[in-house]
Design a protein around this motif. Structure first.
Motif, mmCIF file in Angstrom:
data_model
loop_
_atom_site.group_PDB
_atom_site.id
_atom_site.type_symbol
_atom_site.label_atom_id
_atom_site.label_comp_id
_atom_site.label_asym_id
_atom_site.label_seq_id
_atom_site.Cartn_x
_atom_site.Cartn_y
_atom_site.Cartn_z
ATOM 1 N N LYS A 1 5.496 5.910 -16.011
ATOM 2 C CA LYS A 1 4.477 5.514 -16.992
ATOM 3 C C LYS A 1 4.925 4.263 -17.739
ATOM 4 N N MET A 2 3.969 3.321 -17.891
ATOM 5 C CA MET A 2 4.269 2.086 -18.599
ATOM 6 C C MET A 2 2.976 1.473 -19.133
ATOM 7 N N PRO A 3 3.084 0.589 -20.127
ATOM 8 C CA PRO A 3 1.884 -0.104 -20.599
ATOM 9 C C PRO A 3 1.522 -1.238 -19.642
ATOM 10 N N ALA A 4 0.231 -1.474 -19.484
ATOM 11 C CA ALA A 4 -0.265 -2.560 -18.649
ATOM 12 C C ALA A 4 -1.260 -3.382 -19.448
ATOM 13 N N ARG A 5 -1.197 -4.678 -19.288
ATOM 14 C CA ARG A 5 -2.152 -5.551 -19.950
ATOM 15 C C ARG A 5 -3.413 -5.606 -19.106
ATOM 16 N N VAL A 6 -4.558 -5.401 -19.733
ATOM 17 C CA VAL A 6 -5.858 -5.452 -19.072
ATOM 18 C C VAL A 6 -6.405 -6.863 -19.297
ATOM 19 N N ASP A 7 -6.635 -7.601 -18.218
ATOM 20 C CA ASP A 7 -6.995 -9.013 -18.331
ATOM 21 C C ASP A 7 -8.160 -9.342 -17.409
ATOM 22 N N SER A 8 -9.367 -9.372 -17.973
ATOM 23 C CA SER A 8 -10.542 -9.679 -17.164
ATOM 24 C C SER A 8 -10.603 -11.163 -16.800
ATOM 25 N N GLY A 9 -9.741 -11.979 -17.394
ATOM 26 C CA GLY A 9 -9.681 -13.395 -17.038
ATOM 27 C C GLY A 9 -8.898 -13.647 -15.763
ATOM 28 N N ALA A 10 -8.080 -12.687 -15.360
ATOM 29 C CA ALA A 10 -7.299 -12.820 -14.124
ATOM 30 C C ALA A 10 -8.060 -12.154 -12.986
ATOM 31 N N ASN A 11 -8.150 -12.807 -11.865
ATOM 32 C CA ASN A 11 -8.854 -12.235 -10.723
ATOM 33 C C ASN A 11 -8.045 -11.113 -10.083
ATOM 34 N N THR A 12 -6.754 -11.351 -9.865
ATOM 35 C CA THR A 12 -5.912 -10.351 -9.211
ATOM 36 C C THR A 12 -4.947 -9.719 -10.201
ATOM 37 N N SER A 13 -4.429 -8.581 -9.835
ATOM 38 C CA SER A 13 -3.444 -7.872 -10.647
ATOM 39 C C SER A 13 -2.047 -8.350 -10.272
ATOM 40 N N SER A 14 -1.121 -8.250 -11.221
ATOM 41 C CA SER A 14 0.267 -8.661 -10.985
ATOM 42 C C SER A 14 1.213 -7.542 -11.371
ATOM 43 N N ASP B 1 -12.790 -2.948 -24.265
ATOM 44 C CA ASP B 1 -12.935 -3.179 -25.699
ATOM 45 C C ASP B 1 -11.694 -3.948 -26.140
ATOM 46 N N PRO B 2 -11.793 -5.272 -26.310
ATOM 47 C CA PRO B 2 -10.607 -6.071 -26.598
ATOM 48 C C PRO B 2 -10.032 -5.862 -27.996
ATOM 49 N N ALA B 3 -10.727 -5.115 -28.839
ATOM 50 C CA ALA B 3 -10.228 -4.851 -30.190
ATOM 51 C C ALA B 3 -9.363 -3.596 -30.248
ATOM 52 N N ARG B 4 -9.273 -2.865 -29.135
ATOM 53 C CA ARG B 4 -8.547 -1.599 -29.150
ATOM 54 C C ARG B 4 -7.520 -1.548 -28.029
ATOM 55 N N ALA B 5 -6.599 -0.596 -28.132
ATOM 56 C CA ALA B 5 -5.561 -0.411 -27.115
ATOM 57 C C ALA B 5 -5.258 1.070 -26.960
ATOM 58 N N TYR B 6 -4.704 1.434 -25.814
ATOM 59 C CA TYR B 6 -4.271 2.809 -25.516
ATOM 60 C C TYR B 6 -5.391 3.831 -25.742
ATOM 61 N N LEU B 7 -6.527 3.606 -25.094
ATOM 62 C CA LEU B 7 -7.651 4.533 -25.197
ATOM 63 C C LEU B 7 -7.562 5.663 -24.181
ATOM 64 N N THR B 8 -6.709 5.513 -23.162
ATOM 65 C CA THR B 8 -6.536 6.549 -22.140
ATOM 66 C C THR B 8 -5.059 6.892 -22.013
ATOM 67 N N LYS B 9 -4.752 7.983 -21.328
ATOM 68 C CA LYS B 9 -3.374 8.460 -21.259
ATOM 69 C C LYS B 9 -2.736 8.377 -19.877
ATOM 70 N N ALA B 10 -3.497 8.135 -18.827
ATOM 71 C CA ALA B 10 -2.964 8.076 -17.456
ATOM 72 C C ALA B 10 -2.264 9.380 -17.082
ATOM 73 N N VAL B 11 -3.002 10.482 -17.127
ATOM 74 C CA VAL B 11 -2.410 11.787 -16.838
ATOM 75 C C VAL B 11 -2.421 12.084 -15.340
ATOM 76 N N VAL C 1 -4.731 -3.106 -23.769
ATOM 77 C CA VAL C 1 -3.491 -2.579 -23.193
ATOM 78 C C VAL C 1 -3.721 -1.096 -22.934
ATOM 79 N N GLU C 2 -3.344 -0.633 -21.755
ATOM 80 C CA GLU C 2 -3.499 0.778 -21.400
ATOM 81 C C GLU C 2 -2.257 1.257 -20.655
ATOM 82 N N PHE C 3 -2.034 2.562 -20.704
ATOM 83 C CA PHE C 3 -0.962 3.145 -19.908
ATOM 84 C C PHE C 3 -1.413 3.282 -18.463
ATOM 85 N N VAL C 4 -0.488 3.024 -17.552
ATOM 86 C CA VAL C 4 -0.681 3.305 -16.131
ATOM 87 C C VAL C 4 0.555 4.037 -15.645
#
Length: 196
Positions: A55-68, A166-176, A44-47
């Motif tokens: 600003k909001m959290p977004a789920r990062v999903d490499s299993g999905a081809n397209t973004s929603s 890294d699927p074990a971590r979340a919010y590694l960036t801030k989207a500044v 999960v990362e901020f975008v």
């Protein structure tokens, strides 16, 4: 098996092997990005949606081809001879619910096969987002995600050649992306960088 059919089988197997080797060589050319130059994202990362800076959290999903992206009241219409999409995007701001009406050109209609049901046709738009402190153009298919935890899902196309996950971590960036923190009257930061 006759000699003729054995030769045909060998020719077919040779052609398949050559095709596989060619495909592997092409794939290796495309993935020449050094891993140490890629940004690391959590699951999960901020975008931020541009140009509003929402600003909001977004789920990062490499299993999905397209973004929603979450959208309600979706309306496809014509503007200046082209197809556009108008929709309402709902998001949380602090403890309250907010919404913004967005109009974007229609990129295409996308047919998505549901795991447990019939396929759906969804409009696709292109929007700029701030992700990992960089503004990127991302295509989103529009669907009502209000019942889900995250209003935005980032799929493989938006992430390929740009990030490692890294699927074990979340919010590694801030989207500044140049967005300055706004101060409340009592100088308390509105955007603390913590998950909302």
């Amino acid at each position: 098996m006759t000699i003729r059919s054995t030769r045909q089988m060998l020719h077919i197997m040779s052609a398949v092997l050559l095709l596989l080797l060619y495909s592997a060589a092409c794939w290796a050319e495309k993935s020449d990005v050094a891993p140490d130059s890629l940004k690391i994202l959590g699951w999960v990362e901020f975008v931020r949606l541009e140009p509003w800076g929402i600003k909001m959290p977004a789920r990062v999903d490499s299993g999905a081809n397209t973004s929603s992206m979450s959208a309600r009241d979706i309306d496809v219409f014509r503007k200046n001879g082209k197809q556009w999409v108008k929709f309402t995007f709902d998001f949380k701001k602090g403890s309250g619910e907010r919404s913004v009406e967005i109009e974007r050109p229609l990129v295409r209609m996308l047919k998505i096969k549901q795991h447990d049901g019939p396929s759906q046709e969804r409009p696709v738009i292109s929007m700029e987002i701030c992700l990992a402190d960089e503004v990127r153009e991302v295509e989103f298919n529009l669907i009502d995600r209000r019942a889900l935890n995250y209003p935005v899902l980032l799929g493989r196309k938006a992430l390929a050649g740009y990030v490692l996950i890294d699927p074990a971590r979340a919010y590694l960036t801030k989207a500044v992306c140049g967005h300055a923190k706004k101060k409340k009257k009592d100088d308390e930061p509105i955007d603390s960088g913590q998950p909302e």
